[in-house]
Write a protein that holds these residues in place. Structure first.
Motif, PDB file in Angstrom:
ATOM      1  N   MET A 215      -4.566   4.779   7.791  1.00 22.34           N
ATOM      2  CA  MET A 215      -4.685   4.481   6.362  1.00 22.34           C
ATOM      3  C   MET A 215      -3.440   4.918   5.614  1.00 22.34           C
ATOM      4  SD  MET A 215      -7.687   7.212   5.459  1.00 22.34           S
ATOM      5  CE  MET A 215      -7.549   8.952   5.841  1.00 22.34           C
ATOM      6  N   HIS A 216      -3.229   4.248   4.485  1.00 32.02           N
ATOM      7  CA  HIS A 216      -2.023   4.466   3.684  1.00 32.02           C
ATOM      8  C   HIS A 216      -2.426   4.607   2.221  1.00 32.02           C
ATOM      9  CE1 HIS A 216       0.534   3.249   7.104  1.00 32.02           C
ATOM     10  NE2 HIS A 216      -0.398   2.344   7.334  1.00 32.02           N
ATOM     11  N   PRO A 217      -2.416   5.823   1.667  1.00 32.87           N
ATOM     12  CA  PRO A 217      -2.659   5.969   0.226  1.00 32.87           C
ATOM     13  C   PRO A 217      -1.459   5.456  -0.568  1.00 32.87           C
ATOM     14  CG  PRO A 217      -2.185   8.103   1.240  1.00 32.87           C
ATOM     15  CD  PRO A 217      -2.244   7.118   2.353  1.00 32.87           C
ATOM     16  N   ILE A 218      -1.718   4.632  -1.555  1.00 35.23           N
ATOM     17  CA  ILE A 218      -0.652   3.997  -2.331  1.00 35.23           C
ATOM     18  C   ILE A 218      -0.741   4.494  -3.775  1.00 35.23           C
ATOM     19  CG2 ILE A 218       0.402   1.808  -3.030  1.00 35.23           C
ATOM     20  CD1 ILE A 218       0.338   2.207  -0.017  1.00 35.23           C
ATOM     21  N   PRO A 219       0.381   4.937  -4.361  1.00 30.51           N
ATOM     22  CA  PRO A 219       0.335   5.409  -5.754  1.00 30.51           C
ATOM     23  C   PRO A 219       0.153   4.262  -6.742  1.00 30.51           C
ATOM     24  CG  PRO A 219       2.591   5.379  -4.938  1.00 30.51           C
ATOM     25  CD  PRO A 219       1.730   5.063  -3.769  1.00 30.51           C
ATOM     26  N   LEU A 220      -0.181   4.623  -7.975  1.00 29.60           N
ATOM     27  CA  LEU A 220      -0.364   3.653  -9.045  1.00 29.60           C
ATOM     28  C   LEU A 220       0.650   3.913 -10.149  1.00 29.60           C
ATOM     29  CD1 LEU A 220      -3.432   4.345  -7.847  1.00 29.60           C
ATOM     30  CD2 LEU A 220      -4.063   2.726  -9.639  1.00 29.60           C
ATOM     31  N   ASP A 221       0.934   2.858 -10.914  1.00 27.12           N
ATOM     32  CA  ASP A 221       1.674   3.023 -12.157  1.00 27.12           C
ATOM     33  C   ASP A 221       0.845   2.411 -13.277  1.00 27.12           C
ATOM     34  OD1 ASP A 221       1.977   0.285 -11.938  1.00 27.12           O
ATOM     35  OD2 ASP A 221       4.079   0.382 -11.293  1.00 27.12           O
ATOM     36  N   GLY A 222       1.436   2.143 -14.403  1.00 24.78           N
ATOM     37  CA  GLY A 222       0.671   1.634 -15.535  1.00 24.78           C
ATOM     38  C   GLY A 222       0.071   0.263 -15.328  1.00 24.78           C
ATOM     39  N   GLU A 223       0.530  -0.482 -14.303  1.00 26.11           N
ATOM     40  CA  GLU A 223       0.010  -1.824 -14.057  1.00 26.11           C
ATOM     41  C   GLU A 223      -0.965  -1.887 -12.894  1.00 26.11           C
ATOM     42  OE1 GLU A 223       2.818  -5.203 -14.551  1.00 26.11           O
ATOM     43  OE2 GLU A 223       4.346  -3.638 -14.496  1.00 26.11           O
ATOM     44  N   GLY A 224      -1.170  -0.767 -12.207  1.00 30.41           N
ATOM     45  CA  GLY A 224      -2.085  -0.753 -11.070  1.00 30.41           C
ATOM     46  C   GLY A 224      -1.395  -0.307  -9.804  1.00 30.41           C
ATOM     47  N   LEU A 225      -1.936  -0.699  -8.664  1.00 28.82           N
ATOM     48  CA  LEU A 225      -1.384  -0.294  -7.374  1.00 28.82           C
ATOM     49  C   LEU A 225       0.045  -0.818  -7.229  1.00 28.82           C
ATOM     50  CD1 LEU A 225      -3.085  -0.106  -4.003  1.00 28.82           C
ATOM     51  CD2 LEU A 225      -1.160  -1.662  -4.146  1.00 28.82           C
ATOM     52  N   CYS A 226       0.944   0.034  -6.757  1.00 28.28           N
ATOM     53  CA  CYS A 226       2.362  -0.320  -6.655  1.00 28.28           C
ATOM     54  C   CYS A 226       2.572  -1.273  -5.470  1.00 28.28           C
ATOM     55  CB  CYS A 226       3.222   0.932  -6.488  1.00 28.28           C
ATOM     56  SG  CYS A 226       3.165   2.042  -7.906  1.00 28.28           S
ATOM     57  N   ALA A 227       2.911  -2.520  -5.771  1.00 26.20           N
ATOM     58  CA  ALA A 227       3.075  -3.526  -4.720  1.00 26.20           C
ATOM     59  C   ALA A 227       4.256  -3.195  -3.820  1.00 26.20           C
ATOM     60  CB  ALA A 227       3.247  -4.905  -5.349  1.00 26.20           C
ATOM     61  N   GLY A 228       5.334  -2.616  -4.393  1.00 26.03           N
ATOM     62  CA  GLY A 228       6.494  -2.264  -3.579  1.00 26.03           C
ATOM     63  C   GLY A 228       6.163  -1.212  -2.541  1.00 26.03           C
ATOM     64  N   ALA A 229       5.407  -0.192  -2.937  1.00 24.30           N
ATOM     65  CA  ALA A 229       5.015   0.848  -1.996  1.00 24.30           C
ATOM     66  C   ALA A 229       4.098   0.285  -0.920  1.00 24.30           C
ATOM     67  CB  ALA A 229       4.324   1.994  -2.738  1.00 24.30           C
ATOM     68  N   LEU A 230       3.238  -0.664  -1.282  1.00 21.23           N
ATOM     69  CA  LEU A 230       2.353  -1.294  -0.299  1.00 21.23           C
ATOM     70  C   LEU A 230       3.167  -2.063   0.740  1.00 21.23           C
ATOM     71  CD1 LEU A 230      -0.415  -2.241   0.757  1.00 21.23           C
ATOM     72  CD2 LEU A 230      -0.353  -4.061  -0.959  1.00 21.23           C
ATOM     73  N   ALA A 231       4.193  -2.769   0.282  1.00 15.77           N
ATOM     74  CA  ALA A 231       4.999  -3.585   1.202  1.00 15.77           C
ATOM     75  C   ALA A 231       5.746  -2.742   2.222  1.00 15.77           C
ATOM     76  CB  ALA A 231       5.977  -4.443   0.402  1.00 15.77           C
ATOM     77  N   GLU A 232       6.006  -1.477   1.894  1.00 12.79           N
ATOM     78  CA  GLU A 232       6.748  -0.611   2.802  1.00 12.79           C
ATOM     79  C   GLU A 232       5.871  -0.016   3.894  1.00 12.79           C
ATOM     80  OE1 GLU A 232       8.557   2.296   0.330  1.00 12.79           O
ATOM     81  OE2 GLU A 232       9.934   0.883  -0.638  1.00 12.79           O
ATOM     82  N   THR A 233       4.570  -0.188   3.807  1.00  9.37           N
ATOM     83  CA  THR A 233       3.654   0.353   4.820  1.00  9.37           C
ATOM     84  C   THR A 233       3.387  -0.700   5.898  1.00  9.37           C
ATOM     85  OG1 THR A 233       1.591  -0.419   3.809  1.00  9.37           O
ATOM     86  CG2 THR A 233       2.520   1.648   2.980  1.00  9.37           C
ATOM     87  N   GLY A 234       2.711  -0.284   6.938  1.00 13.92           N
ATOM     88  CA  GLY A 234       2.299  -1.225   7.972  1.00 13.92           C
ATOM     89  C   GLY A 234       0.888  -1.725   7.765  1.00 13.92           C
ATOM     90  N   ALA A 235       0.342  -1.550   6.554  1.00 12.81           N
ATOM     91  CA  ALA A 235      -1.035  -1.951   6.286  1.00 12.81           C
ATOM     92  C   ALA A 235      -1.173  -3.463   6.324  1.00 12.81           C
ATOM     93  CB  ALA A 235      -1.494  -1.422   4.929  1.00 12.81           C
ATOM     94  N   SER A 236      -2.333  -3.916   6.792  1.00 11.12           N
ATOM     95  CA  SER A 236      -2.640  -5.341   6.735  1.00 11.12           C
ATOM     96  C   SER A 236      -3.856  -5.617   5.851  1.00 11.12           C
ATOM     97  CB  SER A 236      -2.889  -5.901   8.140  1.00 11.12           C
ATOM     98  OG  SER A 236      -3.835  -5.132   8.830  1.00 11.12           O
ATOM     99  N   VAL A 237      -4.494  -4.554   5.340  1.00 11.95           N
ATOM    100  CA  VAL A 237      -5.611  -4.687   4.413  1.00 11.95           C
ATOM    101  C   VAL A 237      -5.398  -3.698   3.282  1.00 11.95           C
ATOM    102  CG1 VAL A 237      -8.109  -4.478   4.099  1.00 11.95           C
ATOM    103  CG2 VAL A 237      -7.211  -5.380   6.244  1.00 11.95           C
ATOM    104  N   ALA A 238      -5.646  -4.146   2.048  1.00 12.60           N
ATOM    105  CA  ALA A 238      -5.519  -3.257   0.890  1.00 12.60           C
ATOM    106  C   ALA A 238      -6.800  -3.324   0.070  1.00 12.60           C
ATOM    107  CB  ALA A 238      -4.329  -3.640   0.028  1.00 12.60           C
ATOM    108  N   LEU A 239      -7.354  -2.154  -0.248  1.00 17.42           N
ATOM    109  CA  LEU A 239      -8.564  -2.043  -1.065  1.00 17.42           C
ATOM    110  C   LEU A 239      -8.148  -1.702  -2.489  1.00 17.42           C
ATOM    111  CD1 LEU A 239     -11.660  -1.802  -1.397  1.00 17.42           C
ATOM    112  CD2 LEU A 239     -11.462   0.565  -0.625  1.00 17.42           C
ATOM    113  N   VAL A 240      -8.496  -2.574  -3.446  1.00 22.90           N
ATOM    114  CA  VAL A 240      -8.043  -2.398  -4.832  1.00 22.90           C
ATOM    115  C   VAL A 240      -9.210  -2.602  -5.795  1.00 22.90           C
ATOM    116  CG1 VAL A 240      -5.653  -3.072  -4.371  1.00 22.90           C
ATOM    117  CG2 VAL A 240      -7.329  -4.833  -4.938  1.00 22.90           C
ATOM    118  N   THR A 241      -9.077  -2.002  -6.988  1.00 16.30           N
ATOM    119  CA  THR A 241     -10.050  -2.187  -8.072  1.00 16.30           C
ATOM    120  C   THR A 241      -9.298  -2.718  -9.285  1.00 16.30           C
ATOM    121  OG1 THR A 241      -9.749   0.154  -8.673  1.00 16.30           O
ATOM    122  CG2 THR A 241     -11.628  -0.391  -7.275  1.00 16.30           C
TER     123      THR A 241
END
Length: 345
Positions: A215-241
């Motif tokens: 699993m990969h915890p991804i930080p947030l900014d004012g717009e939500g989950l940081c897409a750039g940080a997600l792209a740098e991981t090896g994750a293939s599934v992302a859980l978002v609200t």
């Protein structure tokens, strides 16, 4: 000859008291392996009880394997393995010190509770009675693995009208809570590393940890989950609200939503799990569009529940699967029974 002791004060019937007495003798060795028991008639006369009482006790002993009957010879103690050793009882820890009583609060802001005084119990009871009168046959029939067909039809009507989400009823899967449905999804994608919002819904991280999922915890900014940080991981599934982040309350911007959809479209095994937490509670302006409604490539799994709109104790949640995952679900997991009561559905 067996001489059991009966208690007039006991609420147990005589045959059960006789059964318990013989079991005790067998377990303690008073009646050894292969020992012959008296005939039903002789024991009844000796003890002063009816022969049917002895017959019932012997029948129970035989059913449980304590004794065996041999034709024209009678009843004998079976050859039993010795009883298992009793585990050593750990010393009891002293109870924790009593906590001081919590001060009475004017407002309870916990998210897993409802105000019982405001719940429409009379309406709920009337609806339950109506279901039991109108749908008696279907209530007692096996439930479809994906859930009640009528409820799934109503869910897709609601999603179309209120959330702008186009789906079919056969894409909907119901389950006993979001945690259960998330577990099903992890079984559908057994090797997929999962990214999630940090901070975020704490149960998600616990479920992933329990299943030993990368699993990969991804930080947030004012717009939500940081897409750039997600792209740098090896994750293939992302859980978002995206509609209402828990616990920060952020609503994901349309730009960030499109970035996540582009990330998901970049590889065939990538998916976004959209937890539409509190998406219904929009008191001004129109509801925020769902990720699912913006997705054109079948990359989003939509999830929601009735925990906020009705009660957390109902344990009724649902997910809408895209076509590829729906086929995979039917091929691999449709043998699971639906975990929600047909009565409540």
């Amino acid at each position: 000859m067996i001489t059991p002791l009966f208690s007039a004060a006991s609420k147990k019937p005589l045959y059960e008291q006789l059964y318990v007495s013989i079991v005790r003798d067998i377990e303690t060795g008073a009646l050894g392996r292969g020992a012959r028991l008296p005939s039903k008639r002789k024991l009844a006369v000796h003890v002063g009880i009816s022969q049917s009482t002895v017959e019932n006790a012997y029948a129970q002993l035989k059913a449980e394997g304590y004794i065996e009957s041999r034709p024209k010879r009678g009843y004998f103690v079976a050859r039993l393995a010795p009883p298992a050793a009793q585990p050593v009882q750990a010393p009891r820890e002293p109870p924790p010190p009593a906590r001081p009583a919590a001060p009475l609060c004017r407002f309870d802001l916990k998210t897993n509770a409802v105000d019982a005084e405001l719940f429409p119990f009379s309406v709920w009871n009337r609806l339950l009675r109506g279901c039991q009168q109108d749908d008696r046959t279907s209530l007692l029939a096996p439930t479809h693995p994906q859930g009640n067909a009528d409820l799934r039809e109503e869910i897709v009507r609601y999603l179309r009208a209120f959330r702008g989400l186009e789906a079919r009823a056969d894409q909907v899967v119901l389950g006993a809570g979001m945690e259960y449905l998330l577990g099903l999804l992890l079984e559908l994608m057994p090797d997929a590393p999962v990214a999630f919002e940090n901070p975020g819904y704490p149960q998600a991280a616990r479920i992933l940890t329990a299943r030993r999922r990368p699993m990969h915890p991804i930080p947030l900014d004012g717009e939500g989950l940081c897409a750039g940080a997600l792209a740098e991981t090896g994750a293939s599934v992302a859980l978002v609200t995206p509609s209402h982040h828990f616990p920060l309350g952020i609503t994901m911007s349309i730009g960030r939503r499109r970035q996540l959809l582009q990330w998901a479209a970049g590889r065939a095994d990538r998916y976004l799990i959209e937890d539409d937490f509190d998406g219904e509670f929009r008191f001004v302006l129109r509801p925020i569009p769902t990720l699912y409604s913006l997705d054109g490539g079948g990359r989003v799994i939509y999830m929601n529940s009735f925990a906020r709109t009705l009660s957390p104790s109902l344990r009724i949640a649902y997910m809408v699967l895209p076509e590829a995952l729906l086929r995979h679900y039917r091929e691999t997991l449709s043998f699971y029974s639906c975990t929600v009561s047909e009565f409540e559905q």
